[in-house]
Design a protein around this motif. Structure first.
Motif, PDB file in Angstrom:
ATOM      1  N   TYR A 128       0.835  -1.217   0.000  1.00 12.43           N
ATOM      2  CA  TYR A 128       0.000   0.000   0.000  1.00 12.43           C
ATOM      3  C   TYR A 128       0.865   1.260   0.000  1.00 12.43           C
ATOM      4  N   ASP A 129       1.891   1.296   0.854  1.00  9.73           N
ATOM      5  CA  ASP A 129       2.734   2.488   0.971  1.00  9.73           C
ATOM      6  C   ASP A 129       3.480   2.769  -0.330  1.00  9.73           C
ATOM      7  N   VAL A 130       3.986   1.716  -0.967  1.00 10.51           N
ATOM      8  CA  VAL A 130       4.683   1.892  -2.251  1.00 10.51           C
ATOM      9  C   VAL A 130       3.715   2.457  -3.287  1.00 10.51           C
ATOM     10  N   LEU A 131       2.485   1.927  -3.316  1.00 11.71           N
ATOM     11  CA  LEU A 131       1.481   2.415  -4.265  1.00 11.71           C
ATOM     12  C   LEU A 131       1.154   3.888  -4.011  1.00 11.71           C
ATOM     13  N   CYS A 132       1.120   4.279  -2.740  1.00  7.78           N
ATOM     14  CA  CYS A 132       0.821   5.674  -2.387  1.00  7.78           C
ATOM     15  C   CYS A 132       1.912   6.637  -2.838  1.00  7.78           C
ATOM     16  N   ARG A 133       3.125   6.141  -3.005  1.00  8.39           N
ATOM     17  CA  ARG A 133       4.250   6.998  -3.386  1.00  8.39           C
ATOM     18  C   ARG A 133       4.452   7.087  -4.893  1.00  8.39           C
ATOM     19  N   THR A 134       3.558   6.471  -5.645  1.00  6.13           N
ATOM     20  CA  THR A 134       3.604   6.544  -7.104  1.00  6.13           C
ATOM     21  C   THR A 134       2.637   7.629  -7.582  1.00  6.13           C
ATOM     22  N   PRO A 135       2.763   8.057  -8.842  1.00  8.08           N
ATOM     23  CA  PRO A 135       1.818   9.049  -9.388  1.00  8.08           C
ATOM     24  C   PRO A 135       0.369   8.567  -9.372  1.00  8.08           C
ATOM     25  N   LEU A 136       0.164   7.244  -9.270  1.00  5.49           N
ATOM     26  CA  LEU A 136      -1.197   6.705  -9.247  1.00  5.49           C
ATOM     27  C   LEU A 136      -1.992   7.205  -8.044  1.00  5.49           C
ATOM     28  N   ALA A 137      -1.282   7.595  -6.976  1.00  5.80           N
ATOM     29  CA  ALA A 137      -1.956   8.016  -5.745  1.00  5.80           C
ATOM     30  C   ALA A 137      -2.878   9.206  -5.969  1.00  5.80           C
ATOM     31  N   LYS A 138      -2.614   9.987  -6.990  1.00  6.17           N
ATOM     32  CA  LYS A 138      -3.423  11.181  -7.253  1.00  6.17           C
ATOM     33  C   LYS A 138      -4.385  10.981  -8.423  1.00  6.17           C
ATOM     34  N   SER A 139      -4.519   9.729  -8.874  1.00  8.27           N
ATOM     35  CA  SER A 139      -5.425   9.438  -9.982  1.00  8.27           C
ATOM     36  C   SER A 139      -6.551   8.516  -9.538  1.00  8.27           C
ATOM     37  N   LYS A 140      -7.572   8.401 -10.376  1.00  3.26           N
ATOM     38  CA  LYS A 140      -8.708   7.541 -10.062  1.00  3.26           C
ATOM     39  C   LYS A 140      -8.318   6.060 -10.129  1.00  3.26           C
ATOM     40  N   TRP A 141      -7.210   5.762 -10.806  1.00  2.43           N
ATOM     41  CA  TRP A 141      -6.774   4.375 -10.909  1.00  2.43           C
ATOM     42  C   TRP A 141      -6.314   3.829  -9.569  1.00  2.43           C
ATOM     43  N   PHE A 142      -5.962   4.720  -8.649  1.00  2.89           N
ATOM     44  CA  PHE A 142      -5.475   4.277  -7.341  1.00  2.89           C
ATOM     45  C   PHE A 142      -6.523   3.420  -6.625  1.00  2.89           C
ATOM     46  N   ALA A 143      -7.755   3.891  -6.615  1.00  9.09           N
ATOM     47  CA  ALA A 143      -8.823   3.157  -5.930  1.00  9.09           C
ATOM     48  C   ALA A 143      -9.066   1.808  -6.600  1.00  9.09           C
ATOM     49  N   PHE A 144      -9.034   1.789  -7.933  1.00 11.37           N
ATOM     50  CA  PHE A 144      -9.283   0.540  -8.663  1.00 11.37           C
ATOM     51  C   PHE A 144      -8.193  -0.493  -8.382  1.00 11.37           C
ATOM     52  N   ILE A 145      -6.931  -0.060  -8.509  1.00 11.14           N
ATOM     53  CA  ILE A 145      -5.814  -0.977  -8.268  1.00 11.14           C
ATOM     54  C   ILE A 145      -5.793  -1.410  -6.801  1.00 11.14           C
ATOM     55  N   GLY A 146      -6.061  -0.452  -5.903  1.00 11.08           N
ATOM     56  CA  GLY A 146      -6.104  -0.786  -4.483  1.00 11.08           C
ATOM     57  C   GLY A 146      -7.152  -1.834  -4.175  1.00 11.08           C
ATOM     58  N   PHE A 147      -8.333  -1.717  -4.797  1.00 14.27           N
ATOM     59  CA  PHE A 147      -9.388  -2.698  -4.566  1.00 14.27           C
ATOM     60  C   PHE A 147      -8.991  -4.075  -5.091  1.00 14.27           C
ATOM     61  N   ILE A 148      -8.360  -4.129  -6.264  1.00 10.04           N
ATOM     62  CA  ILE A 148      -7.903  -5.411  -6.826  1.00 10.04           C
ATOM     63  C   ILE A 148      -6.907  -6.069  -5.868  1.00 10.04           C
ATOM     64  N   LEU A 149      -6.019  -5.271  -5.288  1.00  3.91           N
ATOM     65  CA  LEU A 149      -5.047  -5.817  -4.329  1.00  3.91           C
ATOM     66  C   LEU A 149      -5.745  -6.342  -3.077  1.00  3.91           C
ATOM     67  N   LEU A 150      -6.771  -5.634  -2.613  1.00  7.30           N
ATOM     68  CA  LEU A 150      -7.517  -6.097  -1.444  1.00  7.30           C
ATOM     69  C   LEU A 150      -8.249  -7.405  -1.743  1.00  7.30           C
ATOM     70  N   VAL A 151      -8.801  -7.527  -2.940  1.00  3.51           N
ATOM     71  CA  VAL A 151      -9.451  -8.781  -3.334  1.00  3.51           C
ATOM     72  C   VAL A 151      -8.422  -9.915  -3.330  1.00  3.51           C
ATOM     73  N   ALA A 152      -7.210  -9.615  -3.809  1.00  6.44           N
ATOM     74  CA  ALA A 152      -6.150 -10.628  -3.827  1.00  6.44           C
ATOM     75  C   ALA A 152      -5.804 -11.083  -2.412  1.00  6.44           C
ATOM     76  N   PHE A 153      -5.745 -10.144  -1.479  1.00  6.33           N
ATOM     77  CA  PHE A 153      -5.469 -10.501  -0.087  1.00  6.33           C
ATOM     78  C   PHE A 153      -6.615 -11.341   0.489  1.00  6.33           C
ATOM     79  N   ALA A 154      -7.859 -10.950   0.202  1.00  9.05           N
ATOM     80  CA  ALA A 154      -9.010 -11.714   0.695  1.00  9.05           C
ATOM     81  C   ALA A 154      -8.969 -13.149   0.159  1.00  9.05           C
ATOM     82  N   TRP A 155      -8.668 -13.279  -1.132  1.00  7.80           N
ATOM     83  CA  TRP A 155      -8.569 -14.603  -1.753  1.00  7.80           C
ATOM     84  C   TRP A 155      -7.434 -15.402  -1.123  1.00  7.80           C
ATOM     85  N   GLY A 156      -6.295 -14.753  -0.919  1.00  8.33           N
ATOM     86  CA  GLY A 156      -5.154 -15.433  -0.341  1.00  8.33           C
ATOM     87  C   GLY A 156      -5.426 -15.927   1.069  1.00  8.33           C
TER      88      GLY A 156
END
Length: 379
Positions: A128-156
């Motif tokens: 999460y912290d690495v993702l926040c330090r990328t340019p994505l943090a200020k775009s709408k893609w941040f929420a989408f990618i973040g949600f996909i990562l959370l789904v991956a954690f839930a599945w794992g």
């Protein structure tokens, strides 16, 4: 008693933290930013509560002179996380073979399971912290990618631990991100702002913006975490065949509702966020509904049920348990006499028949046919 003490501490500190988080996000959204503003202010607000009037001002950077007493909101977060981490040990790690590991999912030793559980909390924060330090943090893609990562954690988690432990670790991972945001980002940024103000140096506005963004992220994590905290009372969620998908969908719906409320507080009305969020939650309710049961034979005697309970349940749910983990009956539930079984028929139907989450990890090997006999007897 250790469970009770730590749990009450966790809930108490959590209420203080979440209450402060909700209040300050609401305050930020509700500030007057136009009328009667001094140049040094970013906003102000009049409020009434508890029979008194309050007037609050937010500075763009820092006041010319800092007050002697400045209240910090940090210990609520720290103690919530510390008590939650202790609770993870008390409930799940001290009895890992019973509460954490499910051999039908993955054959892990207690040490392996605990190591995976703790390391996953660290990995979640780092990603999460690495993702926040990328340019994505200020775009709408941040929420989408973040949600996909959370789904991956839930599945794992669902493919590593038993379903109850999987849910709790998902919530613990989000809680760790929230507490780490406070410890590593928000408080250091605020300390830098205070030190600059004390030295009479210009305060970097980016520090406040960065801390504010992480605080906003915490605000969105809150409702999914609260759901996880109470999810163990609702086996229709964690007991579902696709428990990870149920968890992801409820988290999305809950975060969507929080997004609607945040927009509403800013005076920005969106016609689709709330309906879509509600539809997602209603869809989960529909999907998790139990399938229609088959037909029962006309007469099912208690003697048949008693044999099943003796073979599958009394190891734990007895006045003198023989299970190697439970030396006292869980939740005080005992099936030594038929009247207790009849009295608890609704809970038995929910846990044994509908969600199949009892026996715990099906440790005693209850068969589908046996579950059906119990259902027919209850009906």
């Amino acid at each position: 008693w250790l469970n009770i003490i730590v749990r009450v501490m966790h809930v108490t500190f959590g209420i203080a933290w979440i209450g402060a988080s909700f209040y300050f996000v609401w305050l930020e959204n509700a500030l007057n930013r136009k009328e009667g503003m001094r140049d040094e202010l970013a906003g102000n607000l009049w409020a009434i509560h508890g029979g008194g009037f309050y007037y609050l001002e937010k500075y763009k950077a820092a006041p010319k002179e800092l007050p002697k007493q400045l209240h910090w909101f940090k210990y609520e977060a720290y103690f919530t996380w510390l008590s939650g981490f202790c609770l993870l040990f008390v409930v799940y790690y001290f009895n890992a073979k019973a509460m954490l590991v499910d051999d039908t999912i993955l054959n892990l030793t207690s040490v392996q399971a605990i190591a995976i559980g703790i390391s996953s909390l660290i990995i979640g924060w780092v990603v999460y912290d690495v993702l926040c330090r990328t340019p994505l943090a200020k775009s709408k893609w941040f929420a989408f990618i973040g949600f996909i990562l959370l789904v991956a954690f839930a599945w794992g988690y669902a493919h590593l631990f038993n379903s109850r432990a999987a849910y709790i670790h998902f919530g613990a991972m989000l809680g760790t991100i929230m507490a780490a945001n406070v410890f590593f980002i928000i408080i250091p940024s605020q300390k830098a702002m205070v030190n600059a103000a004390k030295l009479g140096k210009p305060v970097d506005p980016e520090l406040g913006k960065h801390a504010g963004l992480r605080s906003l992220h915490n605000n969105y994590f809150t409702l999914p975490v609260l759901f996880v905290m109470v999810s163990n009372h609702f086996p229709s969620t964690f007991g579902n065949q696709y428990s990870w998908a149920v968890l992801a969908a409820i988290s999305l719906g809950a975060a969507g509702i929080k997004h609607y409320l945040n927009l509403k507080e800013r005076g920005q009305y969106n016609i689709w966020v709330m309906p879509v969020s509600v539809i997602i939650l209603l869809a989960v309710a529909f999907v998790t509904a139990p399938p229609k049961p088959g037909a029962c034979k006309p007469d099912v005697r208690y003697a048949e049920v008693n044999v099943i309970i003796t073979n599958r349940c009394l190891q734990c749910h007895s006045s003198k348990p023989t299970d190697e983990v439970y030396t006292a009956p869980p939740n005080g539930v005992v099936y030594d006499v038929p009247s207790n079984v009849a009295r608890l028929k609704d809970q038995i139907m929910q846990r044994v028949v509908v969600t199949k989450t009892m026996p715990q990890n099906n440790k005693t090997g209850m068969t589908p046919e046996e579950r059906d006999i119990i259902r027919c007897w209850i009906e």
